[in-house]
Design a protein around this motif. Structure first.
Motif, PDB file in Angstrom:
ATOM      1  N   PRO A 192      24.408  32.391  33.391  1.00 26.12           N
ATOM      2  CA  PRO A 192      24.284  30.990  32.987  1.00 26.12           C
ATOM      3  C   PRO A 192      23.575  30.092  34.005  1.00 26.12           C
ATOM      4  N   GLY A 193      23.222  30.614  35.174  1.00 23.75           N
ATOM      5  CA  GLY A 193      22.603  29.797  36.210  1.00 23.75           C
ATOM      6  C   GLY A 193      21.102  29.705  36.079  1.00 23.75           C
ATOM      7  N   LYS A 194      20.493  28.989  37.032  1.00 22.81           N
ATOM      8  CA  LYS A 194      19.043  28.811  37.007  1.00 22.81           C
ATOM      9  C   LYS A 194      18.309  30.050  37.495  1.00 22.81           C
ATOM     10  N   ASP A 195      19.016  30.912  38.250  1.00 15.59           N
ATOM     11  CA  ASP A 195      18.445  32.176  38.697  1.00 15.59           C
ATOM     12  C   ASP A 195      19.576  33.189  38.831  1.00 15.59           C
ATOM     13  N   MET A 196      19.217  34.425  39.206  1.00 15.48           N
ATOM     14  CA  MET A 196      20.230  35.481  39.196  1.00 15.48           C
ATOM     15  C   MET A 196      21.291  35.290  40.280  1.00 15.48           C
ATOM     16  N   VAL A 197      20.933  34.693  41.399  1.00 11.34           N
ATOM     17  CA  VAL A 197      21.921  34.465  42.456  1.00 11.34           C
ATOM     18  C   VAL A 197      22.953  33.434  42.009  1.00 11.34           C
ATOM     19  N   GLU A 198      22.472  32.335  41.431  1.00  8.86           N
ATOM     20  CA  GLU A 198      23.409  31.323  40.946  1.00  8.86           C
ATOM     21  C   GLU A 198      24.264  31.877  39.809  1.00  8.86           C
ATOM     22  N   SER A 199      23.670  32.684  38.933  1.00  7.09           N
ATOM     23  CA  SER A 199      24.430  33.278  37.830  1.00  7.09           C
ATOM     24  C   SER A 199      25.523  34.204  38.356  1.00  7.09           C
ATOM     25  N   THR A 200      25.199  34.972  39.394  1.00 11.07           N
ATOM     26  CA  THR A 200      26.191  35.853  40.012  1.00 11.07           C
ATOM     27  C   THR A 200      27.375  35.048  40.531  1.00 11.07           C
ATOM     28  N   LYS A 201      27.081  33.944  41.189  1.00 10.97           N
ATOM     29  CA  LYS A 201      28.149  33.106  41.741  1.00 10.97           C
ATOM     30  C   LYS A 201      28.986  32.467  40.630  1.00 10.97           C
ATOM     31  N   ILE A 202      28.340  32.029  39.564  1.00 12.09           N
ATOM     32  CA  ILE A 202      29.072  31.373  38.475  1.00 12.09           C
ATOM     33  C   ILE A 202      30.025  32.349  37.791  1.00 12.09           C
ATOM     34  N   ILE A 203      29.511  33.523  37.407  1.00 12.91           N
ATOM     35  CA  ILE A 203      30.352  34.501  36.712  1.00 12.91           C
ATOM     36  C   ILE A 203      31.427  35.047  37.653  1.00 12.91           C
ATOM     37  N   GLY A 204      31.077  35.254  38.913  1.00 11.47           N
ATOM     38  CA  GLY A 204      32.067  35.701  39.888  1.00 11.47           C
ATOM     39  C   GLY A 204      33.153  34.666  40.114  1.00 11.47           C
ATOM     40  N   THR A 205      32.754  33.403  40.193  1.00  2.00           N
ATOM     41  CA  THR A 205      33.726  32.326  40.400  1.00  2.00           C
ATOM     42  C   THR A 205      34.661  32.186  39.204  1.00  2.00           C
ATOM     43  N   MET A 206      34.139  32.368  38.008  1.00  2.00           N
ATOM     44  CA  MET A 206      34.986  32.292  36.817  1.00  2.00           C
ATOM     45  C   MET A 206      36.054  33.385  36.841  1.00  2.00           C
ATOM     46  N   GLN A 207      35.672  34.585  37.268  1.00  2.00           N
ATOM     47  CA  GLN A 207      36.655  35.665  37.372  1.00  2.00           C
ATOM     48  C   GLN A 207      37.673  35.375  38.474  1.00  2.00           C
ATOM     49  N   PHE A 208      37.193  34.840  39.594  1.00  2.00           N
ATOM     50  CA  PHE A 208      38.105  34.473  40.681  1.00  2.00           C
ATOM     51  C   PHE A 208      39.092  33.401  40.233  1.00  2.00           C
ATOM     52  N   ASP A 209      38.592  32.360  39.573  1.00  2.00           N
ATOM     53  CA  ASP A 209      39.465  31.260  39.139  1.00  2.00           C
ATOM     54  C   ASP A 209      40.558  31.763  38.198  1.00  2.00           C
ATOM     55  N   LYS A 210      40.176  32.642  37.272  1.00  4.23           N
ATOM     56  CA  LYS A 210      41.171  33.165  36.333  1.00  4.23           C
ATOM     57  C   LYS A 210      42.181  34.047  37.055  1.00  4.23           C
ATOM     58  N   ALA A 211      41.692  34.894  37.958  1.00  4.74           N
ATOM     59  CA  ALA A 211      42.595  35.756  38.717  1.00  4.74           C
ATOM     60  C   ALA A 211      43.539  34.924  39.583  1.00  4.74           C
ATOM     61  N   TRP A 212      43.017  33.874  40.185  1.00  4.54           N
ATOM     62  CA  TRP A 212      43.839  32.994  41.025  1.00  4.54           C
ATOM     63  C   TRP A 212      44.959  32.363  40.207  1.00  4.54           C
ATOM     64  N   ASP A 213      44.619  31.914  38.999  1.00  6.16           N
ATOM     65  CA  ASP A 213      45.622  31.307  38.125  1.00  6.16           C
ATOM     66  C   ASP A 213      46.682  32.328  37.718  1.00  6.16           C
ATOM     67  N   LEU A 214      46.252  33.512  37.314  1.00  2.00           N
ATOM     68  CA  LEU A 214      47.207  34.542  36.904  1.00  2.00           C
ATOM     69  C   LEU A 214      48.084  34.976  38.072  1.00  2.00           C
ATOM     70  N   TYR A 215      47.499  35.041  39.255  1.00  2.00           N
ATOM     71  CA  TYR A 215      48.229  35.502  40.439  1.00  2.00           C
ATOM     72  C   TYR A 215      49.290  34.494  40.871  1.00  2.00           C
ATOM     73  N   HIS A 216      48.922  33.232  40.927  1.00  2.00           N
ATOM     74  CA  HIS A 216      49.801  32.228  41.526  1.00  2.00           C
ATOM     75  C   HIS A 216      50.732  31.544  40.534  1.00  2.00           C
ATOM     76  N   ASN A 217      50.315  31.411  39.303  1.00  2.00           N
ATOM     77  CA  ASN A 217      51.061  30.547  38.389  1.00  2.00           C
ATOM     78  C   ASN A 217      51.959  31.276  37.398  1.00  2.00           C
TER      79      ASN A 217
END
Length: 248
Positions: A192-217
């Motif tokens: 979804p980003g403007k280039d492949m590096v930004e897209s990697t960070k966006i999709i990776g961050t989405m997985q991290f955010d979901k994992a963080w929520d499942l882990y802590h909450n």
């Protein structure tokens, strides 16, 4: 615990199969040695640091981090099968929270279906892609707890959420054949980003955010009892497929 995942931006030359040796122009012993040593040291350190603890399990839905890269192919599945699911890819992330008996965090393992192909085939550097970025974010936030973003049923699951487009015209590719004017070379998926590096960070961050929520909450269900497994072997050379009109 061992769990398999992969990246499409890894080193080559570590197997005897031709496909894995083409881009490296042959077998590279240094690559094999580094991978074997890394796996060995990881297992050794994990074994030496084992302590009594608990395992909690949780799961939740992660949307907008993946699309079906072959939606027309998916529609070939029987209607009664497709009606069993809300989406045409698996959107469920399952997570295990590992902690010592005194509550000290030890790490987490999660499974979510999405290919590590945010970095496209123009990339010439080794990368853990979106899975590696998610792992890096979690370990930086939870140091020294470990993180393993595993893989599940990712067959046709792409992180390139803008979908495939023709690089010469900007128009969507022909869906059924993934071609542009009859050529597959010009059909490239991105986002979804403007280039492949930004897209990697966006999709990776989405997985991290979901994992963080499942882990802590909400990871509060304790796993207990024996470990079970399911294994199936199919001889595809002797497998008969029947079509709707009875032919095969």
């Amino acid at each position: 615990m061992l769990s398999g995942t992969h990246t499409h931006s890894g080193p080559a030359g570590y197997l005897q199969y031709l496909l894995f040796d083409i881009t490296s122009l042959g077998f590279v012993h240094e690559t094999l040695d580094a991978m074997v040593e890394g796996i060995f040291q990881s297992i050794k350190r994990a074994h030496e640091s084992t302590v009594p603890g608990r395992v909690y399990v949780n799961s939740g839905e992660l949307l907008e981090a993946s699309i079906n890269r072959s939606p027309t192919g998916y529609l070939n599945n029987p209607l009664e099968e497709r009606l069993r699911y809300q989406h045409d890819t698996d959107k469920t992330m399952t997570l295990l929270r590992l902690e010592a008996q005194d509550g000290t965090p030890l790490g987490m393992v999660n499974w979510f279906a999405v290919h590590p192909t945010s970095m496209n085939n123009t990339n010439t550097l080794i990368s853990g892609d979106n899975k590696g970025y998610a792992s890096q974010l979690f370990e930086e936030a939870m140091n020294p707890a470990g993180s393993l973003p595993g893989q599940t049923n990712c067959g046709d699951v792409s992180p390139n959420t803008k979908g495939p487009r023709c690089i010469d015209t900007g128009l969507p590719c022909e869906l059924a054949s993934s071609t542009c004017d009859g050529r597959v070379q010009n059909c490239i998926a991105s986002g979804p980003g403007k280039d492949m590096v930004e897209s990697t960070k966006i999709i990776g961050t989405m997985q991290f955010d979901k994992a963080w929520d499942l882990y802590h909450n909400t990871a509060s269900t304790v796993l207990s009892g024996p470990v079970q497994y399911v294994r199936q072997t199919i001889d595809m050379s002797n497998f008969t497929v029947y079509t709707e009109n009875g032919t095969f």
